[in-house]
Design an enzyme around this catalytic site. Structure first.
Site, mmCIF file in Angstrom:
data_model
loop_
_atom_site.group_PDB
_atom_site.id
_atom_site.type_symbol
_atom_site.label_atom_id
_atom_site.label_comp_id
_atom_site.label_asym_id
_atom_site.label_seq_id
_atom_site.Cartn_x
_atom_site.Cartn_y
_atom_site.Cartn_z
ATOM 1 N N ASN A 142 0.854 -1.199 0.000
ATOM 2 C CA ASN A 142 0.000 0.000 0.000
ATOM 3 C C ASN A 142 0.887 1.245 0.000
ATOM 4 O O ASN A 142 2.110 1.144 -0.101
ATOM 5 C CB ASN A 142 -0.943 -0.019 1.205
ATOM 6 C CG ASN A 142 -0.172 -0.059 2.503
ATOM 7 O OD1 ASN A 142 0.536 0.878 2.844
ATOM 8 N ND2 ASN A 142 -0.264 -1.181 3.221
ATOM 9 N N ASP A 145 -4.070 -6.294 5.186
ATOM 10 C CA ASP A 145 -5.088 -7.118 5.841
ATOM 11 C C ASP A 145 -5.052 -8.550 5.316
ATOM 12 O O ASP A 145 -5.419 -9.480 6.026
ATOM 13 C CB ASP A 145 -6.477 -6.507 5.615
ATOM 14 C CG ASP A 145 -6.622 -5.208 6.399
ATOM 15 O OD1 ASP A 145 -6.148 -5.167 7.548
ATOM 16 O OD2 ASP A 145 -7.182 -4.226 5.854
ATOM 17 N N PRO A 151 -2.851 -11.876 10.454
ATOM 18 C CA PRO A 151 -3.169 -11.638 11.874
ATOM 19 C C PRO A 151 -3.293 -10.140 12.112
ATOM 20 O O PRO A 151 -2.591 -9.349 11.467
ATOM 21 C CB PRO A 151 -1.958 -12.219 12.611
ATOM 22 C CG PRO A 151 -0.864 -12.264 11.611
ATOM 23 C CD PRO A 151 -1.507 -12.440 10.270
ATOM 24 N N ASP A 152 -4.182 -9.742 13.007
ATOM 25 C CA ASP A 152 -4.310 -8.327 13.366
ATOM 26 C C ASP A 152 -3.372 -8.057 14.544
ATOM 27 O O ASP A 152 -3.659 -8.443 15.683
ATOM 28 C CB ASP A 152 -5.770 -7.997 13.719
ATOM 29 C CG ASP A 152 -5.974 -6.500 13.831
ATOM 30 O OD1 ASP A 152 -5.128 -5.828 14.466
ATOM 31 O OD2 ASP A 152 -6.951 -5.985 13.260
ATOM 32 N N ILE A 153 -2.257 -7.421 14.245
ATOM 33 C CA ILE A 153 -1.201 -7.225 15.251
ATOM 34 C C ILE A 153 -1.728 -6.427 16.440
ATOM 35 O O ILE A 153 -1.559 -6.796 17.607
ATOM 36 C CB ILE A 153 0.011 -6.491 14.614
ATOM 37 C CG1 ILE A 153 0.526 -7.296 13.413
ATOM 38 C CG2 ILE A 153 1.108 -6.263 15.635
ATOM 39 C CD1 ILE A 153 1.479 -6.530 12.507
ATOM 40 N N PHE A 176 -4.230 3.289 14.852
ATOM 41 C CA PHE A 176 -4.553 4.304 13.855
ATOM 42 C C PHE A 176 -5.745 3.781 13.056
ATOM 43 O O PHE A 176 -5.959 2.569 12.975
ATOM 44 C CB PHE A 176 -3.363 4.529 12.912
ATOM 45 C CG PHE A 176 -2.449 5.628 13.368
ATOM 46 C CD1 PHE A 176 -1.631 5.447 14.458
ATOM 47 C CD2 PHE A 176 -2.424 6.856 12.705
ATOM 48 C CE1 PHE A 176 -0.791 6.462 14.900
ATOM 49 C CE2 PHE A 176 -1.587 7.875 13.123
ATOM 50 C CZ PHE A 176 -0.771 7.677 14.227
ATOM 51 N N LYS A 213 -11.307 -3.548 18.864
ATOM 52 C CA LYS A 213 -9.943 -4.035 19.130
ATOM 53 C C LYS A 213 -9.533 -3.809 20.584
ATOM 54 O O LYS A 213 -8.396 -4.081 20.962
ATOM 55 C CB LYS A 213 -8.949 -3.346 18.179
ATOM 56 C CG LYS A 213 -9.230 -3.624 16.695
ATOM 57 C CD LYS A 213 -8.049 -3.265 15.809
ATOM 58 C CE LYS A 213 -8.394 -3.418 14.334
ATOM 59 N NZ LYS A 213 -7.231 -3.384 13.450
HETATM 60 O O1 PMT Z 1 3.236 6.143 6.437
HETATM 61 P P1 PMT Z 1 2.683 7.475 5.937
HETATM 62 O O2 PMT Z 1 2.830 7.630 4.442
HETATM 63 O O3 PMT Z 1 3.231 8.631 6.720
HETATM 64 O O4 PMT Z 1 1.091 7.464 6.187
HETATM 65 C C1 PMT Z 1 0.610 7.438 7.497
HETATM 66 C C2 PMT Z 1 -0.574 6.461 7.636
HETATM 67 C C3 PMT Z 1 -1.752 6.976 6.831
HETATM 68 C C4 PMT Z 1 -0.181 5.059 7.144
HETATM 69 C C5 PMT Z 1 -0.896 6.365 9.180
HETATM 70 O O5 PMT Z 1 -1.230 7.638 9.646
HETATM 71 C C6 PMT Z 1 -2.044 5.388 9.426
HETATM 72 O O6 PMT Z 1 -3.209 5.694 9.332
HETATM 73 N N1 PMT Z 1 -1.665 4.130 9.779
HETATM 74 C C7 PMT Z 1 -2.629 2.992 9.911
HETATM 75 C C8 PMT Z 1 -3.015 2.504 8.554
HETATM 76 C C9 PMT Z 1 -3.981 1.350 8.620
HETATM 77 O O7 PMT Z 1 -3.621 0.251 8.251
HETATM 78 O O8 PMT Z 1 -5.142 1.604 9.155
HETATM 79 P P2 PMT Z 1 -6.330 0.523 9.326
HETATM 80 O O9 PMT Z 1 -7.507 1.362 9.622
HETATM 81 O O10 PMT Z 1 -6.405 -0.381 8.145
HETATM 82 O O11 PMT Z 1 -5.876 -0.331 10.574
HETATM 83 C C10 PMT Z 1 -6.282 -0.028 11.904
HETATM 84 C C11 PMT Z 1 -5.183 -0.298 12.879
HETATM 85 O O12 PMT Z 1 -4.933 -1.700 12.963
HETATM 86 C C12 PMT Z 1 -3.840 0.350 12.560
HETATM 87 O O13 PMT Z 1 -3.279 0.782 13.764
HETATM 88 C C13 PMT Z 1 -3.013 -0.787 11.966
HETATM 89 O O14 PMT Z 1 -1.622 -0.622 12.232
HETATM 90 C C14 PMT Z 1 -3.568 -1.980 12.720
HETATM 91 N N2 PMT Z 1 -3.522 -3.250 11.974
HETATM 92 C C15 PMT Z 1 -4.269 -3.429 10.842
HETATM 93 C C16 PMT Z 1 -4.260 -4.636 10.199
HETATM 94 C C17 PMT Z 1 -3.481 -5.693 10.722
HETATM 95 N N3 PMT Z 1 -3.448 -6.869 10.128
HETATM 96 N N4 PMT Z 1 -2.753 -5.500 11.830
HETATM 97 C C18 PMT Z 1 -2.764 -4.310 12.467
HETATM 98 O O15 PMT Z 1 -2.085 -4.141 13.488
#
Ligand code: PMT
Length: 398
Positions: free
Chosen positions: A208, A277, A303-305, A321, A339
């Site tokens: 991504n 994901d 896995p969702d870390i 985030f 979560k």
């Molecule tokens: O890296 P940059 O270019 O500076 O951009 C910053 C950013 C947009 C990437 C950052 O600010 C941000 O939003 N990071 C989280 C991106 C994301 O994957 O969001 P999500 O809504 O899909 O996931 C929710 C949360 O679960 C996140 O904290 C993610 O790290 C976590 N996650 C998601 C999937 C997974 N399998 N494991 C996780 O831990």
């Protein structure tokens, strides 16, 4: 607080006059400020003006035996807590980006081990030129902190972006970084950053747009507040110099394993990584050949870390985030609850401003019974604001 040692490098643009005010601001704060000027800067303002304001002779020669005896170019960089280049012309950006060392400033840039702040100033067409934009990107990989130029009427009479930031903006930004309180002193903080790569075959992968900028800025900000930071990152173009503990990973599964290897004794976990994901269920050892007109990919959920860390029930503070293209608040709150997080920082992605790859971002931060908007600003500045908020809520929870 001990006296701050500021090395201000002034290059040749009309904004040089603003650097006189910048010198005055630091001096008023009690800082020891030394000035270096390029030859073209001296065409705009006499060194005597900077000498009078700083209380020290201005440095401008690289091979000046007298200066080298007193405080030579290497000694100057070792002396400084911070190097600020303001204004920085397009020529200076290019020289620093490509490692030229043909005058005092460009040599200092290469020799500096302290944090470097650059406040560019130039005509808006020069600013938008691909050469300048490429140089900015290169400088970012050196770990330089940019203080973005502003929009408005330029000295040439044209309108656009390129005016050097106001002296007070530069001063506030540098002083805020230098004076961050040790609010997370001795706490163990794990931060994930960047994108994961999920291999399709030995030469291709799914990924991504995350550049890692947000996560790296958080790591730097947390370190400045005294935390013992472990940054676990996907592959990025960013500099890792100055980071305490850095773990490079590629896939979501590797990131999961690295996080769980370090999670014991962690006080605060921040998931800023854009973790894939899903991953291809199969990743053959040989390159997939393009024989068929269509290719079906079957994906397996990763896995969702973040959720797994929160489910450990350790006494740690979890910050997630949420990157959303619509219904930001709704999805952020849903992730906060599902979560079982302590806090979530939600940002818009896929828009003109902020989100992936950009240098600036804005966040809507939610926690149980609370919420705060952190307005659009540089990710480095935003990271400081978020770390302060995390510290506030971390201690409130305790
Ligand atoms: O890296 P940059 O270019 O500076 O951009 C910053 C950013 C947009 C990437 C950052 O600010 C941000 O939003 N990071 C989280 C991106 C994301 O994957 O969001 P999500 O809504 O899909 O996931 C929710 C949360 O679960 C996140 O904290 C993610 O790290 C976590 N996650 C998601 C999937 C997974 N399998 N494991 C996780 O831990």
């Amino acid at each position: 607080m001990s006296q701050r040692r500021i090395l201000l490098a002034v290059t040749g643009g009309i904004a040089v006059y603003k650097s006189l005010e910048l010198t005055r601001l630091f001096k008023k704060q009690g800082a020891d400020i030394r000035i270096i000027m390029t030859k073209s800067a001296m065409a705009f303002v006499q060194p005597l003006s900077f000498q009078a304001l700083s209380g020290h002779a201005v440095h401008f020669e690289l091979l000046d035996t007298e200066a080298e005896n007193a405080m030579g170019h290497i000694a100057l960089t070792r002396w400084a807590d911070v190097l600020i280049i303001a204004p920085a012309t397009a020529n200076t950006l290019a020289k620093c980006a490509h490692g030229l060392a043909d005058d005092l400033l460009s040599t200092l840039y290469l020799a500096a081990t302290c944090p470097i702040y650059i406040a560019p100033a130039m005509n808006h067409v020069m600013w938008h030129h691909p050469a300048t934009q490429t140089n900015l990107k290169i400088l970012q990989t050196h770990g330089v902190h940019f203080i973005a130029p502003e929009s408005g009427e330029q000295a040439c009479g044209e309108m656009g972006i390129g005016r050097m930031a106001e002296p007070n903006t530069i001063y506030q930004r540098v002083i805020a970084d230098l004076t961050m309180l040790p609010i997370l002193k001795n706490l163990n903080v794990i931060i994930t950053a960047g994108a994961t790569r999920e291999p399709l075959d030995p030469v291709r992968y799914l990924t991504n747009r995350s550049s890692g900028k947000m996560g790296y800025a958080l790591a730097a900000a947390a370190q400045k507040t005294g935390a013992n930071v472990t940054l676990i990152s996907g592959v990025t173009q960013l500099s890792t110099s100055g980071l305490h503990n850095f773990v490079q990973v590629e896939t979501a599964e590797e990131m999961h394993a690295a996080v769980f290897e370090h999670i014991e004794n962690c006080d605060i976990f921040i998931g800023a990584a854009a973790v894939a994901d899903y991953r291809p269920i199969e990743s053959p050892n040989e390159k997939i050949k393009k024989n068929a007109d269509q290719l079906m990919l079957v994906l397996q959920k990763n896995p969702d870390i973040l959720a797994d860390v929160a489910a450990l029930n350790l006494p740690l503070f979890t910050v997630g985030f949420a990157a959303e293209t619509h219904n930001l608040e709704h999805y952020a709150l849903e992730k906060l609850t599902r979560k079982k997080l302590n806090m979530i920082a939600a940002n818009w992605v896929g828009r003109e401003e902020g989100g992936f790859e950009r240098d600036e971002n804005a966040l809507e931060v939610f926690w149980h019974n609370g919420q705060k908007t952190l307005a659009m600003t540089e990710k480095t500045e935003l990271a400081h604001q978020l770390i302060e908020l995390i510290a506030e809520q971390f201690y409130a929870k305790k």
